[in-house]
Design a protein around this motif. Structure first.
Motif, PDB file in Angstrom:
ATOM      1  N   LEU A  78       0.424  -6.699  -6.212  1.00 50.88           N
ATOM      2  CA  LEU A  78      -0.476  -6.580  -7.367  1.00 50.88           C
ATOM      3  C   LEU A  78      -1.565  -5.547  -7.092  1.00 50.88           C
ATOM      4  CD1 LEU A  78      -0.794 -10.368  -8.256  1.00 50.88           C
ATOM      5  CD2 LEU A  78       0.127  -8.619  -9.789  1.00 50.88           C
ATOM      6  N   LYS A  79      -2.138  -5.589  -5.895  1.00 52.29           N
ATOM      7  CA  LYS A  79      -3.184  -4.625  -5.546  1.00 52.29           C
ATOM      8  C   LYS A  79      -2.640  -3.209  -5.494  1.00 52.29           C
ATOM      9  CE  LYS A  79      -6.265  -7.773  -3.059  1.00 52.29           C
ATOM     10  NZ  LYS A  79      -6.861  -8.148  -1.752  1.00 52.29           N
ATOM     11  N   SER A  80      -1.387  -3.052  -5.042  1.00 51.57           N
ATOM     12  CA  SER A  80      -0.796  -1.713  -4.994  1.00 51.57           C
ATOM     13  C   SER A  80      -0.615  -1.130  -6.391  1.00 51.57           C
ATOM     14  CB  SER A  80       0.550  -1.745  -4.260  1.00 51.57           C
ATOM     15  OG  SER A  80       1.581  -2.279  -5.079  1.00 51.57           O
ATOM     16  N   ARG A  81      -0.533  -2.009  -7.388  1.00 49.74           N
ATOM     17  CA  ARG A  81      -0.421  -1.577  -8.787  1.00 49.74           C
ATOM     18  C   ARG A  81      -1.796  -1.416  -9.444  1.00 49.74           C
ATOM     19  NH1 ARG A  81       4.722  -1.989 -10.907  1.00 49.74           N
ATOM     20  NH2 ARG A  81       6.259  -3.013  -9.570  1.00 49.74           N
ATOM     21  N   LYS A  82      -2.845  -1.503  -8.649  1.00 48.15           N
ATOM     22  CA  LYS A  82      -4.232  -1.297  -9.090  1.00 48.15           C
ATOM     23  C   LYS A  82      -4.786  -2.450  -9.917  1.00 48.15           C
ATOM     24  CE  LYS A  82      -3.715   2.601  -7.038  1.00 48.15           C
ATOM     25  NZ  LYS A  82      -3.927   2.606  -5.587  1.00 48.15           N
ATOM     26  N   PHE A  83      -4.151  -3.618  -9.835  1.00 52.44           N
ATOM     27  CA  PHE A  83      -4.765  -4.816 -10.400  1.00 52.44           C
ATOM     28  C   PHE A  83      -5.805  -5.326  -9.410  1.00 52.44           C
ATOM     29  CE2 PHE A  83      -0.326  -5.336 -12.189  1.00 52.44           C
ATOM     30  CZ  PHE A  83      -0.658  -5.087 -13.504  1.00 52.44           C
ATOM     31  N   ASP A  84      -6.922  -5.831  -9.917  1.00 52.07           N
ATOM     32  CA  ASP A  84      -7.827  -6.592  -9.070  1.00 52.07           C
ATOM     33  C   ASP A  84      -7.205  -7.970  -8.868  1.00 52.07           C
ATOM     34  OD1 ASP A  84      -9.974  -4.696  -8.806  1.00 52.07           O
ATOM     35  OD2 ASP A  84     -10.451  -5.093 -10.896  1.00 52.07           O
ATOM     36  N   VAL A  85      -7.356  -8.547  -7.696  1.00 53.98           N
ATOM     37  CA  VAL A  85      -6.774  -9.857  -7.407  1.00 53.98           C
ATOM     38  C   VAL A  85      -7.803 -10.705  -6.668  1.00 53.98           C
ATOM     39  CG1 VAL A  85      -4.869 -11.121  -6.339  1.00 53.98           C
ATOM     40  CG2 VAL A  85      -4.494  -8.780  -7.140  1.00 53.98           C
ATOM     41  N   THR A  86      -7.950 -11.949  -7.121  1.00 53.69           N
ATOM     42  CA  THR A  86      -8.803 -12.916  -6.432  1.00 53.69           C
ATOM     43  C   THR A  86      -8.004 -14.199  -6.268  1.00 53.69           C
ATOM     44  OG1 THR A  86     -10.702 -11.947  -7.593  1.00 53.69           O
ATOM     45  CG2 THR A  86     -11.076 -13.988  -6.401  1.00 53.69           C
ATOM     46  N   GLN A  87      -8.052 -14.789  -5.075  1.00 53.83           N
ATOM     47  CA  GLN A  87      -7.301 -15.995  -4.769  1.00 53.83           C
ATOM     48  C   GLN A  87      -8.231 -17.184  -4.600  1.00 53.83           C
ATOM     49  OE1 GLN A  87      -5.162 -13.658  -1.406  1.00 53.83           O
ATOM     50  NE2 GLN A  87      -4.003 -15.555  -1.665  1.00 53.83           N
TER      51      GLN A  87
END
Length: 200
Positions: A10-19
């Motif tokens: 997801l991050k490689s696709r430039k989405f921000d991600v929070t877990q």
């Protein structure tokens, strides 16, 4: 299901991600991020389980057709500054899949200059690849979603439990959206992953 692989993709696709480990932590985070905004919410058992609607209404103007049914609410949600939704499936390669009957949720997730979109999903939404994610979206999420309505769809009949790609009048899966990245001109698209099973 490989959560860490999915986060990296997801991050490689430039989405921000929070877990987050729990839905309570995710709800606290969402409510801490949104103040003084117009907020649209898509129909989502995940968002309903988070219980964020009442909290967000304390200092935001929130449009959610589950609380105030009707097209006017859907139209206001579409043009809100912030939009909250879930996903029917997310691949370990970082693709986000949703199916919709009316299209309000899909449209709200992909258009809005300056808009911020949050996609909240439990770990049960993660699938190993696109084919598995599409199967999940059609045969798990869509079928379970339609069980909430009186329907003439064969997925709800005696041989139900799967998608028949029907032509029923009440068909609830008329469009498929695959997000491969954040749309142009959006402020942010953040995926919030919860290490619990949530939603359909």
């Amino acid at each position: 299901m490989d959560l860490e692989k999915t986060v990296r993709a997801l991050k490689s696709r430039k989405f921000d991600v929070t877990q987050f480990a729990t839905k309570e932590e995710a709800a606290d985070y969402l409510c801490s991020q949104i103040h003084g905004k117009t907020v649209g919410m898509g129909g989502s058992k995940t968002l309903d389980a988070l219980g964020v609607y009442d909290r967000l209404t304390q200092d935001n103007t929130v449009y959610w057709h589950w609380r105030e049914p009707g097209i006017p609410t859907l139209d206001k949600a579409l043009t809100a500054e912030v939009y909250l939704s879930s996903a029917n499936a997310i691949t370990e390669q970082g693709e986000i899949i949703n199916i919709d009957g009316r299209g309000n949720r899909l449209a709200s997730m992909v258009y809005g200059p300056g808009k911020t979109v949050y996609i909240v999903a439990g770990k049960n939404k993660i699938a190993p690849d696109f084919d598995a994610a599409l199967f999940r979206a059609r045969n798990t999420a869509a079928v379970q979603n339609m069980a909430r309505f009186a329907s003439d769809q064969p997925c709800q009949g005696p041989k139900g439990g799967k998608c028949y790609d029907c032509r029923a009048q009440g068909r609830g899966c008329n469009a498929l959206l695959v997000l491969w990245g954040k749309m142009f001109d959006m402020a942010k698209l953040e995926v919030i992953l919860i290490d619990e099973e949530m939603g359909l």
